[in-house]
Design a protein around this motif. Structure first.
Motif, PDB file in Angstrom:
ATOM      1  N   UNK A 152       0.657  -1.142  -0.088  1.00 48.46           N
ATOM      2  CA  UNK A 152      -0.104   0.148   0.020  1.00 48.46           C
ATOM      3  C   UNK A 152       0.947   1.219  -0.093  1.00 48.46           C
ATOM      4  N   UNK A 153       0.915   2.085  -1.035  1.00 55.34           N
ATOM      5  CA  UNK A 153       1.891   3.039  -1.068  1.00 55.34           C
ATOM      6  C   UNK A 153       0.813   4.552  -1.026  1.00 55.34           C
ATOM      7  N   UNK A 154       1.452   5.615  -0.476  1.00 58.32           N
ATOM      8  CA  UNK A 154       1.143   7.070  -0.628  1.00 58.32           C
ATOM      9  C   UNK A 154       1.696   7.692  -1.678  1.00 58.32           C
ATOM     10  N   UNK A 155       0.756   8.601  -2.206  1.00 59.66           N
ATOM     11  CA  UNK A 155       1.237   9.514  -3.461  1.00 59.66           C
ATOM     12  C   UNK A 155       1.163  10.772  -2.990  1.00 59.66           C
ATOM     13  N   UNK A 156       2.064  11.560  -3.321  1.00 53.43           N
ATOM     14  CA  UNK A 156       2.339  12.822  -2.999  1.00 53.43           C
ATOM     15  C   UNK A 156       2.748  13.809  -4.329  1.00 53.43           C
ATOM     16  N   UNK A 157       2.079  14.923  -4.604  1.00 54.48           N
ATOM     17  CA  UNK A 157       2.196  15.638  -5.884  1.00 54.48           C
ATOM     18  C   UNK A 157       2.160  16.924  -5.267  1.00 54.48           C
ATOM     19  N   UNK A 158       2.919  17.958  -6.313  1.00 53.02           N
ATOM     20  CA  UNK A 158       2.844  19.374  -5.982  1.00 53.02           C
ATOM     21  C   UNK A 158       2.116  19.925  -7.175  1.00 53.02           C
ATOM     22  N   UNK A 159       1.111  20.755  -6.828  1.00 50.64           N
ATOM     23  CA  UNK A 159       0.242  21.259  -7.768  1.00 50.64           C
ATOM     24  C   UNK A 159      -1.197  20.613  -7.809  1.00 50.64           C
ATOM     25  N   UNK A 160      -2.052  20.831  -8.776  1.00 51.48           N
ATOM     26  CA  UNK A 160      -3.220  20.194  -9.116  1.00 51.48           C
ATOM     27  C   UNK A 160      -3.003  19.196  -9.905  1.00 51.48           C
ATOM     28  N   UNK A 161      -4.089  18.167  -9.742  1.00 49.13           N
ATOM     29  CA  UNK A 161      -4.115  16.903 -10.547  1.00 49.13           C
ATOM     30  C   UNK A 161      -5.443  17.081 -11.360  1.00 49.13           C
ATOM     31  N   UNK A 162      -5.499  16.428 -12.291  1.00 52.22           N
ATOM     32  CA  UNK A 162      -6.909  16.298 -13.116  1.00 52.22           C
ATOM     33  C   UNK A 162      -7.902  15.149 -12.360  1.00 52.22           C
ATOM     34  N   UNK A 163      -8.843  14.988 -12.519  1.00 46.32           N
ATOM     35  CA  UNK A 163      -9.835  14.223 -11.962  1.00 46.32           C
ATOM     36  C   UNK A 163      -9.594  12.406 -12.488  1.00 46.32           C
ATOM     37  N   UNK A 164      -9.202  12.543 -13.665  1.00 49.75           N
ATOM     38  CA  UNK A 164      -8.921  11.314 -14.370  1.00 49.75           C
ATOM     39  C   UNK A 164      -7.688  10.460 -13.571  1.00 49.75           C
ATOM     40  N   UNK A 165      -6.691  11.361 -13.430  1.00 46.14           N
ATOM     41  CA  UNK A 165      -5.396  10.782 -12.654  1.00 46.14           C
ATOM     42  C   UNK A 165      -5.632  10.591 -11.165  1.00 46.14           C
ATOM     43  N   UNK A 166      -6.517  11.036 -10.519  1.00 42.42           N
ATOM     44  CA  UNK A 166      -6.942  10.912  -9.255  1.00 42.42           C
ATOM     45  C   UNK A 166      -7.650   9.459  -9.112  1.00 42.42           C
ATOM     46  N   UNK A 167      -8.569   9.370  -9.866  1.00 39.79           N
ATOM     47  CA  UNK A 167      -9.333   8.203 -10.111  1.00 39.79           C
ATOM     48  C   UNK A 167      -8.313   7.078 -10.633  1.00 39.79           C
ATOM     49  N   UNK A 168      -7.322   7.240 -11.386  1.00 38.21           N
ATOM     50  CA  UNK A 168      -6.410   6.052 -12.022  1.00 38.21           C
ATOM     51  C   UNK A 168      -5.623   5.624 -10.832  1.00 38.21           C
TER      52      UNK A 168
ATOM     53  N   UNK B 246      -6.175   5.329  -7.627  1.00 40.20           N
ATOM     54  CA  UNK B 246      -6.901   4.303  -6.821  1.00 40.20           C
ATOM     55  C   UNK B 246      -6.602   2.773  -7.361  1.00 40.20           C
ATOM     56  N   UNK B 247      -6.508   2.386  -8.593  1.00 39.18           N
ATOM     57  CA  UNK B 247      -6.320   1.272  -9.092  1.00 39.18           C
ATOM     58  C   UNK B 247      -4.804   0.722  -8.786  1.00 39.18           C
ATOM     59  N   UNK B 248      -4.092   1.332  -8.322  1.00 40.19           N
ATOM     60  CA  UNK B 248      -2.554   1.206  -7.865  1.00 40.19           C
ATOM     61  C   UNK B 248      -2.497   0.638  -6.497  1.00 40.19           C
ATOM     62  N   UNK B 249      -3.385   0.492  -5.554  1.00 38.63           N
ATOM     63  CA  UNK B 249      -3.002   0.386  -4.140  1.00 38.63           C
ATOM     64  C   UNK B 249      -2.763   1.594  -3.512  1.00 38.63           C
ATOM     65  N   UNK B 250      -2.992   2.666  -3.970  1.00 37.66           N
ATOM     66  CA  UNK B 250      -2.636   4.016  -3.374  1.00 37.66           C
ATOM     67  C   UNK B 250      -3.681   4.224  -2.241  1.00 37.66           C
ATOM     68  N   UNK B 251      -3.143   4.547  -0.918  1.00 38.50           N
ATOM     69  CA  UNK B 251      -3.973   4.645   0.164  1.00 38.50           C
ATOM     70  C   UNK B 251      -4.361   6.028   0.259  1.00 38.50           C
ATOM     71  N   UNK B 252      -3.411   6.927   0.146  1.00 42.10           N
ATOM     72  CA  UNK B 252      -3.595   8.404   0.178  1.00 42.10           C
ATOM     73  C   UNK B 252      -2.924   9.029  -0.811  1.00 42.10           C
ATOM     74  N   UNK B 253      -3.629  10.261  -1.129  1.00 43.37           N
ATOM     75  CA  UNK B 253      -2.842  11.182  -2.220  1.00 43.37           C
ATOM     76  C   UNK B 253      -2.926  12.529  -1.501  1.00 43.37           C
ATOM     77  N   UNK B 254      -1.772  13.067  -1.629  1.00 43.05           N
ATOM     78  CA  UNK B 254      -1.799  14.409  -0.928  1.00 43.05           C
ATOM     79  C   UNK B 254      -1.039  15.378  -2.096  1.00 43.05           C
ATOM     80  N   UNK B 255      -1.810  16.422  -2.173  1.00 41.47           N
ATOM     81  CA  UNK B 255      -1.528  17.620  -2.874  1.00 41.47           C
ATOM     82  C   UNK B 255      -1.009  18.817  -2.242  1.00 41.47           C
ATOM     83  N   UNK B 256       0.359  19.096  -2.401  1.00 37.81           N
ATOM     84  CA  UNK B 256       0.836  20.209  -1.695  1.00 37.81           C
ATOM     85  C   UNK B 256       0.643  21.445  -2.776  1.00 37.81           C
ATOM     86  N   UNK B 257       0.238  22.322  -2.309  1.00 38.58           N
ATOM     87  CA  UNK B 257       0.018  23.686  -3.172  1.00 38.58           C
ATOM     88  C   UNK B 257       0.452  24.960  -2.448  1.00 38.58           C
TER      89      UNK B 257
END
Length: 140
Positions: free
Chosen positions: A30-46, A48-59
């Motif tokens: 189970x991995x967490x993902x962090x990104x800087x900036x905004x993400x499009x809805x398609x990527x956020x949905x995608x 979840x299919x990779x065992x991503x537990x938490x997604x954090x956006x730093x803005x």
């Protein structure tokens, strides 16, 4: 089990494919993902299919344009509040630019140009080429 964070590098608010390549190799964790900036809805949905537990956006306004110093500072602040055993990113130009700075800030090591990632008994292992690929070294 290892706690793993994957940095999702973006271009035009879209996650670069190297992030999905990394996540694909970590399907057993189970991995967490962090990104800087905004993400499009398609990527956020995608994600979840990779065992991503938490997604954090730093803005922040100072993060609108890439700066190795600002990206490193932002991710360093996040990592000081959230402990991970491994932080992974693609071997892209910006990953190679600001991750060594981040490692120095956190007083930890960095392994660049890793060509293979595997998981065994909850531990992450990598393979790194040396001498123009004539020698391969495995590491934990």
């Amino acid at each position: 089990m290892s706690k793993v964070l994957v940095f999702a590098e973006t271009s035009n608010n879209k996650i670069k494919s190297v992030t999905y390549e990394i996540l694909n190799r970590l399907q057993d964790l189970d991995c967490d993902v962090v990104s800087i900036g905004k993400l499009n809805d398609e990527d956020v949905k995608k994600l979840s299919s990779y065992n991503v537990k938490n997604t954090t956006l730093i803005e922040g306004d100072e993060l609108d344009n890439y700066s190795a110093e600002m990206y490193s500072n932002a991710l360093s602040s996040f990592l000081k509040d959230n402990k991970y055993d491994y932080v992974l990113t693609g071997a892209t130009s910006s990953g190679k630019d600001f991750f060594p700075r981040l490692a120095s800030t956190l007083n930890t090591g960095v392994a660049s140009d890793v060509t293979d990632i595997s998981v065994k008994d909850g531990q992450v292992f990598g393979t790194k080429p040396f001498y123009a690929g004539k020698c391969l070294a495995d590491f934990e």
